[in-house]
Design an enzyme around this catalytic site. Structure first.
Site, PDB file in Angstrom:
ATOM      1  N   THR A 201       0.835  -1.222   0.000  1.00 33.72           N
ATOM      2  CA  THR A 201       0.000   0.000   0.000  1.00 33.72           C
ATOM      3  C   THR A 201       0.862   1.262   0.000  1.00 33.72           C
ATOM      4  OG1 THR A 201      -0.182   0.170   2.425  1.00 33.72           O
ATOM      5  CG2 THR A 201      -1.848  -1.179   1.284  1.00 33.72           C
ATOM      6  N   MET A 245      -3.361   5.000  -0.965  1.00 30.97           N
ATOM      7  CA  MET A 245      -4.653   4.309  -1.048  1.00 30.97           C
ATOM      8  C   MET A 245      -4.603   2.957  -0.319  1.00 30.97           C
ATOM      9  SD  MET A 245      -6.668   6.322  -2.737  1.00 30.97           S
ATOM     10  CE  MET A 245      -5.897   7.652  -1.798  1.00 30.97           C
ATOM     11  N   HIS A 246      -4.302   3.001   0.983  1.00 30.25           N
ATOM     12  CA  HIS A 246      -4.200   1.759   1.756  1.00 30.25           C
ATOM     13  C   HIS A 246      -5.459   0.898   1.569  1.00 30.25           C
ATOM     14  CE1 HIS A 246      -0.732   3.219   4.085  1.00 30.25           C
ATOM     15  NE2 HIS A 246      -1.386   4.319   4.358  1.00 30.25           N
ATOM     16  N   ASP A 247      -6.613   1.478   1.901  1.00 27.49           N
ATOM     17  CA  ASP A 247      -7.851   0.674   1.952  1.00 27.49           C
ATOM     18  C   ASP A 247      -8.398   0.358   0.570  1.00 27.49           C
ATOM     19  OD1 ASP A 247      -9.048   2.430   4.916  1.00 27.49           O
ATOM     20  OD2 ASP A 247      -7.614   0.792   4.671  1.00 27.49           O
TER      21      ASP A 247
END
Ligand code: RIB
Ligand code: CA
Length: 319
Positions: A201, A245-247
């Protein structure tokens, strides 16, 4: 729009467990408009901010985007409350940065999050896929309350942990640091786990060109995502985290074929270490002798991710 798929086509059933949160909001928006999948429930948990806010943010978001999906309120603290949780200020006081959504005034699911997760799994007849982008407290509670639940889950896609590094401490990622006991329960549950950690991520960063392409779609979904990205750019320019944009990458790991590459390892969460509390130990060398239990993300494609995210936003103009 008439559905041109064969009548026997079955949409994937997705439950999003989130701490909305700026990047959670982008993940939910993408999931709502992704192809071939239906978000059947959203559950809220503490994390980026207090659960009262993450739940209200989730409800306002999905209603603003025209979805009637139920939103259930979940845990306000980790399984083992050490009194050390604190909101991630990088998402701002509200959890959505400088973005304000209309207050839908709507009500939450009558069930709490663990019960809503079980209800969704029963309704999905073993096909439920969970995308969890927050501390795993709701998931762990559901597994503890309903021991048969892990066998009813087709996939548990987690944003959390890391093979190397951390963002809460040098060795721990925010979501697993906030509830390592819950992470341990999830990893050892027997549910098919897919962990998208900081290793992939941290390289999933959007820029102003990406935001312009999104905003140009012109829908409510496009404007929400573009406004969140603009908040992230301002945060970056002020010395804060980039537009990572981890999630949304965790959502893509489930919904965008070819976006994330996984490899199976034995994984456990560190629940006691003075310097390693919240660390996800990934046995990449097979030294523990333990059977691999988690599919860990080892590579991802930024172009594939960006294309998928824009396609989801563009689809919001066609529904
Ligand atoms: O470490 C990144 C995670 O922490 C993301 O889920 C973000 O929303 C924050 O909760
Ligand atoms: Ca999150």
């Amino acid at each position: 729009m008439a559905d041109c798929r064969p009548c026997e086509y079955v949409m994937r059933k997705i439950l999003m467990d989130c701490d909305v949160g700026t990047d959670d909001a982008i993940a939910i928006t993408a999931a709502l408009f992704t192809e071939d999948a239906e978000v059947v429930a959203v559950t809220a948990v503490f994390g980026n901010t207090f659960v009262e806010r993450t739940a209200r943010n989730a409800l306002n978001l999905v209603r603003h985007l025209g979805s009637s999906v139920p939103v259930a309120v979940g845990a306000s603290a980790p399984l083992k409350d050490r009194g050390n949780i604190k909101p991630d200020v990088s998402h701002g006081e509200s959890g959505l940065g400088t973005v304000t959504l209309p207050d839908c005034g709507g009500s939450f699911h009558s069930l709490n999050a663990p019960a809503a997760i079980y209800e969704a799994a029963v309704k999905a007849s073993g096909e439920l896929e969970i995308i969890a982008t927050a501390p795993l407290t709701n998931i762990a509670m559901a597994f503890l309350l309903y021991p048969e639940l892990p066998s009813m889950i087709r996939g548990l896609y987690i944003m959390g942990g890391a093979i190397d590094g951390g963002n809460m401490t040098r060795t721990a990622e925010f979501n697993t640091w906030n509830d390592p006991e819950a992470a341990r329960i999830a990893f050892s549950s027997g549910a098919p786990c897919f962990m998208t950690g900081l290793d992939v991520t941290r390289n999933t960063i959007l820029n102003e060109d990406d935001a312009r392409a999104v905003r140009g779609v012109g829908t409510k979904a496009a404007l929400v995502v573009a406004d969140i990205l603009d908040f992230m750019f301002a945060r970056r320019d002020a010395g804060g985290e980039d537009a990572i944009m981890h999630d949304a990458l965790a959502a893509a790991s489930a919904l965008c074929p070819g976006c994330v590459e996984f490899r199976e390892y034995y994984v456990d969460a560190e629940c006691e270490g003075r310097y390693t509390f919240g660390h996800t130990f990934v046995d990449t060398r097979g030294r523990t002798g333990n059977k691999p239990n988690v599919n860990v993300a080892v590579a991802s494609s930024l172009p594939t991710f960006k294309r998928w995210l824009l396609e989801c936003i563009e689809r919001s103009a066609r529904v």
